[in-house]
Design a protein around this motif. Structure first.
Motif, PDB file in Angstrom:
ATOM      1  N   ARG A  13      78.453 -39.232  31.798  1.00  0.00           N
ATOM      2  CA  ARG A  13      78.012 -40.520  31.261  1.00  0.00           C
ATOM      3  C   ARG A  13      76.508 -40.640  31.151  1.00  0.00           C
ATOM      4  O   ARG A  13      76.013 -41.463  30.400  1.00  0.00           O
ATOM      5  CB  ARG A  13      78.576 -41.643  32.114  1.00  0.00           C
ATOM      6  CG  ARG A  13      80.081 -41.647  32.018  1.00  0.00           C
ATOM      7  CD  ARG A  13      80.677 -42.875  32.601  1.00  0.00           C
ATOM      8  NE  ARG A  13      82.109 -42.899  32.308  1.00  0.00           N
ATOM      9  CZ  ARG A  13      82.906 -43.876  32.619  1.00  0.00           C
ATOM     10  NH1 ARG A  13      82.418 -44.923  33.218  1.00  0.00           N
ATOM     11  NH2 ARG A  13      84.174 -43.824  32.320  1.00  0.00           N
ATOM     12  N   ILE A  14      75.756 -39.883  31.918  1.00  0.00           N
ATOM     13  CA  ILE A  14      74.290 -39.982  31.800  1.00  0.00           C
ATOM     14  C   ILE A  14      73.740 -38.901  30.876  1.00  0.00           C
ATOM     15  O   ILE A  14      72.542 -38.718  30.779  1.00  0.00           O
ATOM     16  CB  ILE A  14      73.611 -39.887  33.183  1.00  0.00           C
ATOM     17  CG1 ILE A  14      73.907 -38.557  33.861  1.00  0.00           C
ATOM     18  CG2 ILE A  14      73.984 -41.053  34.042  1.00  0.00           C
ATOM     19  CD1 ILE A  14      73.195 -38.404  35.190  1.00  0.00           C
ATOM     20  N   GLY A  15      74.643 -38.216  30.194  1.00  0.00           N
ATOM     21  CA  GLY A  15      74.183 -37.333  29.146  1.00  0.00           C
ATOM     22  C   GLY A  15      73.916 -35.924  29.566  1.00  0.00           C
ATOM     23  O   GLY A  15      73.213 -35.193  28.876  1.00  0.00           O
ATOM     24  N   THR A  31      77.845 -44.780  27.227  1.00  0.00           N
ATOM     25  CA  THR A  31      78.369 -43.985  28.329  1.00  0.00           C
ATOM     26  C   THR A  31      79.757 -43.479  27.980  1.00  0.00           C
ATOM     27  O   THR A  31      80.756 -44.137  28.256  1.00  0.00           O
ATOM     28  CB  THR A  31      78.458 -44.851  29.601  1.00  0.00           C
ATOM     29  OG1 THR A  31      79.200 -46.026  29.296  1.00  0.00           O
ATOM     30  CG2 THR A  31      77.078 -45.246  30.066  1.00  0.00           C
ATOM     31  N   TRP A  46      76.971 -46.811  35.602  1.00  0.00           N
ATOM     32  CA  TRP A  46      76.699 -45.762  34.616  1.00  0.00           C
ATOM     33  C   TRP A  46      75.585 -46.180  33.662  1.00  0.00           C
ATOM     34  O   TRP A  46      74.763 -45.367  33.247  1.00  0.00           O
ATOM     35  CB  TRP A  46      77.962 -45.443  33.817  1.00  0.00           C
ATOM     36  CG  TRP A  46      79.199 -45.317  34.644  1.00  0.00           C
ATOM     37  CD1 TRP A  46      80.374 -45.972  34.480  1.00  0.00           C
ATOM     38  CD2 TRP A  46      79.379 -44.472  35.780  1.00  0.00           C
ATOM     39  NE1 TRP A  46      81.272 -45.607  35.437  1.00  0.00           N
ATOM     40  CE2 TRP A  46      80.687 -44.686  36.255  1.00  0.00           C
ATOM     41  CE3 TRP A  46      78.561 -43.562  36.451  1.00  0.00           C
ATOM     42  CZ2 TRP A  46      81.199 -44.024  37.364  1.00  0.00           C
ATOM     43  CZ3 TRP A  46      79.081 -42.901  37.553  1.00  0.00           C
ATOM     44  CH2 TRP A  46      80.378 -43.146  37.998  1.00  0.00           C
ATOM     45  N   ARG A  50      72.121 -44.115  33.061  1.00  0.00           N
ATOM     46  CA  ARG A  50      71.697 -43.711  31.720  1.00  0.00           C
ATOM     47  C   ARG A  50      70.312 -44.287  31.420  1.00  0.00           C
ATOM     48  O   ARG A  50      69.425 -43.591  30.888  1.00  0.00           O
ATOM     49  CB  ARG A  50      72.721 -44.200  30.697  1.00  0.00           C
ATOM     50  CG  ARG A  50      72.413 -43.823  29.241  1.00  0.00           C
ATOM     51  CD  ARG A  50      72.404 -42.307  29.060  1.00  0.00           C
ATOM     52  NE  ARG A  50      72.212 -41.959  27.667  1.00  0.00           N
ATOM     53  CZ  ARG A  50      73.190 -41.610  26.846  1.00  0.00           C
ATOM     54  NH1 ARG A  50      74.439 -41.584  27.270  1.00  0.00           N
ATOM     55  NH2 ARG A  50      72.936 -41.298  25.593  1.00  0.00           N
TER      56      ARG A  50
END
Length: 566
Positions: A13-15, A31, A46, A50
């Motif tokens: 979710r944070i890439g 996310t 999340w 992010r």
């Protein structure tokens, strides 16, 4: 759901993994989901993660602030943040006043001690591994002392007057610590000096110093002096940005974050210096050894409009000089409950509350009455030498970038005068002069002190130190300093307020001395106010509504009125 599953989701979710196609809802666009069901109330976590990784600095700082203000999460949610956030976020959380300590993972396990070794022995080995180049005489002295004195020889002399160095080196002191702790202190004193040199910091890190110092810090939980010297070393290492990552990885941020929650001002201030040197997101200044920010010690949205600098005097210190009077009569537990009634450092508590738009800095440097009791017998630092050293450190801390007031006690006032005169001769220091608005002198011996006469004539002080000799009334250097500064201050129209003691001070049990008489405290400009206290208490108000503090506060507010309004 297991913690591991949450961590996998967090990374997605944070890439940090390949994102799936965009979804319909806003928060799903930011996310991406995994196949594991997540409750809607988890989305805030999340989103913050992010946001904390955003390339936009403002967004990243906002995310850290929002995290620090969150107090309703479960333990596992704090652990997710702790495991997933980057070092910038971790440092930001440590510098945020309201942050929950659950954001900080315990430091990694420390390596085992070598077989048949001890912390003391490994500390001496670390010291022995450091280069012997670029060292001043005192660093060489402490290094030699720590390496040459064995714990066995110390044990044989336990409880008496221990003379160190061999061959008649002029150093003697009576110690109350156990011998091993004494040897450790000498090692730490030497490593503090080494850590002021960037290349030596690299060696400390390469030879496992970060882990060893952490072990020593934990071992000496009940010895604040050891812990403070260790934090001085880490604070010096943090001046080198290429060492920030190793410092964070070794777990020091978690340790320092806990220290920031302490009720002890000295411990918090040492921790705050480390974090300020690590925080390159919101702090541009660098705080070298002996320069402590008393306010603000955390990240803050309060704009800082001006600086107030505290410079102690002979036998003083960055914290104890500015404590409240009669501290020995106050129960510490009650003091912690109500800082308006009692404070161990009134600039940090009273002044910071009354003038929150100030940055308040206190400096520390070593002084002594007698060379016989000097921490380092080779140290012969004149007022001129010390002023240049302090001026360099203060400029690195951004002093001169804002309007400022200097507050000094005793010999500290002579240092302030010398610093300003020296700064006036250097184009790169012109902002220090241009932004100086005023000076407060607490019993500063502009024309000399009786202390120098007693040390020479009565010989109560064996081998009077250079600092004491320079306070002699017939000192040509002191007279030149007074004449030059008076003319300079009049030309610059500095605002000046002076206080002077009217009561004598006991020096030891033998001498009762009026250290700075009224005529010596008269600079020649500004108000001179006699106060019925002795030399030690002239800068220690009895309480917050006492005349000493209220008159000081009034001067600061009046002198900086335009700057604080803007």
């Amino acid at each position: 759901m297991s913690l591991a599953a949450y961590c996998v989701i967090c990374c997605r979710r944070i890439g940090t993994s390949t994102p799936p196609p965009k979804r319909d809802t806003y928060w799903r666009e930011i996310t991406p989901f995994s196949t594991v069901d997540i409750e809607d109330h988890e989305c805030a976590l999340w989103l913050l993660l992010r946001k904390s990784r955003s390339g936009d600095k403002t967004e990243q700082l906002e995310a850290v602030q929002e995290m620090s203000e969150t107090h309703h999460w479960h333990d596992y949610q704090y652990r997710i943040i702790a495991q997933a956030c980057d070092p910038r976020v971790l440092i930001g959380l440590a510098r945020s006043k309201e942050s929950d300590l659950r954001f900080f993972l315990p430091p990694p396990p420390l390596p085992s001690l070598k077989e048949d070794s001890s912390i003391e022995e490994e500390l001496r080995q670390l010291l022995a591994s450091l280069p012997q180049t670029e060292l001043d005489e005192c660093t060489q002295y402490f290094t030699s002392l720590a390496l040459n004195e064995s714990s066995q020889s110390l044990a044989a002399q336990k409880g008496g007057l221990w003379c160190f160095g061999g061959n008649g080196l002029p150093y003697a002191e009576s110690f109350g610590e156990v011998p091993s702790a004494t040897v450790e202190m000498f090692c730490l004193e030497a490593i503090v000096k080494h850590s002021e040199i960037s290349t030596h910091c690299d060696k400390i890190k390469a030879n496992g110093g970060l882990q060893l110092l952490q072990r020593l810090y934990q071992f000496h939980k009940d010895c604040p002096k050891v812990q403070r010297n260790i934090m001085r070393i880490i604070g010096n290492m943090a001046l080198n940005e290429h060492l920030h990552s190793p410092i964070v990885r070794s777990g020091w941020v978690s340790i320092v974050a806990e220290a920031m929650k302490s009720h002890h001002i000295m411990k918090v201030s040492h921790a705050a210096r480390i974090l300020a040197n690590l925080d390159r997101e919101t702090v541009q200044e660098k705080y070298q050894d002996g320069v402590y920010v008393l306010h603000p010690q955390h990240r803050t949205s309060q704009p800082i409009r001006a600086d107030v600098l505290f410079i102690h005097g002979l036998m003083g210190a960055a914290f104890k000089t500015w404590r409240q009077q009669d501290s020995e009569q106050v129960v510490i537990e009650k003091a912690l409950e109500d800082e308006d009634r009692y404070t161990t450092c009134w600039p940090k508590t009273w002044l910071a509350r009354d003038c929150p738009a100030l940055r308040i800095i206190s400096v520390e440097y070593d002084t002594t009455l007698s060379d016989w009791r000097a921490r380092c017998p080779m140290e012969r630092k004149s007022i001129a030498f010390r002023s240049n050293e302090l001026l360099r450190k203060l400029r690195a801390a951004g002093v001169g970038d804002r309007p400022m007031i200097w507050i000094s006690h005793s010999m500290g006032g002579l240092l302030v005068k010398k610093m300003l005169l020296e700064a006036s001769k250097k184009p790169e220091m012109s902002t220090v002069i241009n932004n100086t608005r005023g000076i407060i002198f607490y019993s500063v011996p502009h024309h000399g002190s009786h202390l120098a006469e007693y040390s020479v004539n009565i010989r109560y002080l064996l081998f009077p130190s250079l600092e004491v000799k320079e306070l002699s009334k017939d000192s040509p250097a002191l007279k030149a300093l007074q004449d030059d500064f008076l003319e300079f201050a009049k030309d610059k129209n500095f605002q000046v307020l002076s206080f002077v003691e009217t009561l004598p001070t006991y020096i030891g049990s033998m001498i009762k001395l009026h250290v700075v008489p009224v005529e010596s405290a008269d600079l020649g400009i500004g108000d001179l106010i006699p106060v019925d206290v002795n030399h030690l208490n002239i800068c220690k108000p009895k309480k917050k509504d006492a005349f000493l503090y209220q008159r000081t506060l009034r001067f600061i507010r009046e002198t900086l009125a335009k700057d604080l309004e803007n």
